[in-house]
Design an enzyme around this catalytic site. Sequence first.
Site, PDB file in Angstrom:
ATOM      1  CD  GLU A  39      -2.922   0.842   2.474  1.00 11.84           C
ATOM      2  OE1 GLU A  39      -3.135   0.240   3.259  1.00 11.84           O
ATOM      3  OE2 GLU A  39      -2.497   2.624   2.966  1.00 11.84           O
ATOM      4  CG  HIS A  41      -0.343   5.727  -0.988  1.00  3.96           C
ATOM      5  ND1 HIS A  41      -1.509   4.578  -1.344  1.00  3.96           N
ATOM      6  CD2 HIS A  41      -0.608   5.339   0.837  1.00  3.96           C
ATOM      7  CE1 HIS A  41      -2.148   4.031  -0.746  1.00  3.96           C
ATOM      8  NE2 HIS A  41      -1.558   4.755   0.601  1.00  3.96           N
ATOM      9  CG  HIS A 202      -6.314   4.192   0.448  1.00 10.24           C
ATOM     10  ND1 HIS A 202      -6.419   4.345   1.050  1.00 10.24           N
ATOM     11  CD2 HIS A 202      -4.676   3.007   1.118  1.00 10.24           C
ATOM     12  CE1 HIS A 202      -5.479   5.023   1.684  1.00 10.24           C
ATOM     13  NE2 HIS A 202      -4.077   4.245   1.766  1.00 10.24           N
ATOM     14  CG  ASP A 324      -0.220   4.096   4.368  1.00 13.23           C
ATOM     15  OD1 ASP A 324      -0.485   4.802   3.127  1.00 13.23           O
ATOM     16  OD2 ASP A 324      -0.925   4.944   5.367  1.00 13.23           O
TER      17      ASP A 324
HETATM   18 MN    MN Z   1      -2.600   4.315   2.471  1.00 14.53          MN
END
Ligand code: MN
Length: 364
Positions: A39, A41, A202, A324
Amino acid sequence: MDRRDHLKGTAAMMLASATGFGGGTATAGRKRHRRIGTEEHFIIPEIIDEYKKLGGEPRSNLDIENLVPAYVHPSPLLDRLLDIDQGRLAAMDEVGMDMQLLSLTGPGVQMFDSDRAVALAELVNDRLAEAIARHPMRFGGLTTVAPQSPERTAREMDRAISKLKLNGFMINSHTNNRYLDEPFFWPVLEAAQALDRPIYLHPRMPSDGMAAPFRGLAITSWAFGIETGNHAVRLIFSGVLDRFPKLKIVLGHMGEAVHFWEWRLDQCYEQSKGFLPHYRHLNLTPSEYLRRNFLITTSGQLNPDALVFSLKTLGADHVLWSVDYPYEVPKDAVAFIENAPIGDDERGMIFSGNSETAFHIDKA
Ligand code: MN
């Protein structure tokens, strides 16, 4: 792995923990597992331009109030989101992160009108495929989806997997306050199931109908968890997973705590039989859907007790690693798994084995 094996595995983990194996910070002598973050980004300038327009609109929602400001003002965070090359690779190298499964940061294209969302999703997916082509061993990708236009986005999902060779799909919870269990969105679920790739569900901020109590509560992570956990529970109780039994949904942030609720959800389902007007017969119990249709990741939730509970409840094959990036600290996410009181087989499954399987990532 059946439930008895889970329990045996957990007993072994506890023993390993009690004897000191796997504890502390030392990793010397242990196998170095490939580390794939699931995950992670990024953003592209064209999306920032669209957020700037949203920020100027009179309409509002919790995302426009809380997230959009972070994307329209220059900051080190925005620089890190924009960098899909050397800066990101350096940050990965610093902590021995082998691969990032990249996704457009939330709420993706889900606040834009349909035509714009579909066009932007294609642009983002092309840009993502280019980044992966530049660094094929370092990046994989989750397709940006525009659920506003289910048929068109289903065709894009097909293109993203078959032509662009992306690995799965990213959907940021609700779209215009609507949830994926609605028949309107079924073409999206059908495409994901047919293409045999998971949908990463998400968080984004709670939909308008549940926004009021979250206003002024400056704890984004809690709002995210409530919104997304509820979305997952909707998928379970709506019966839509009977229609799409092979659909895989990935929940971040240690499963948004949904599996903590499994006993109580099962209990509620049993108790509701026959007297709730909206009661729906399901083929499985809620906890059985959790094990059949869901995977979870460790993004931004570095609690070792929660990890051990998750492995015991769902099975070691259901837990995937993630940082993340760039919102959380990569070295902490690495140390969390390296130092967790778990067996080394579990460590390897969490760091990369499970994501290689779920997202069809070639083994290194
Ligand atoms: Mn995230």
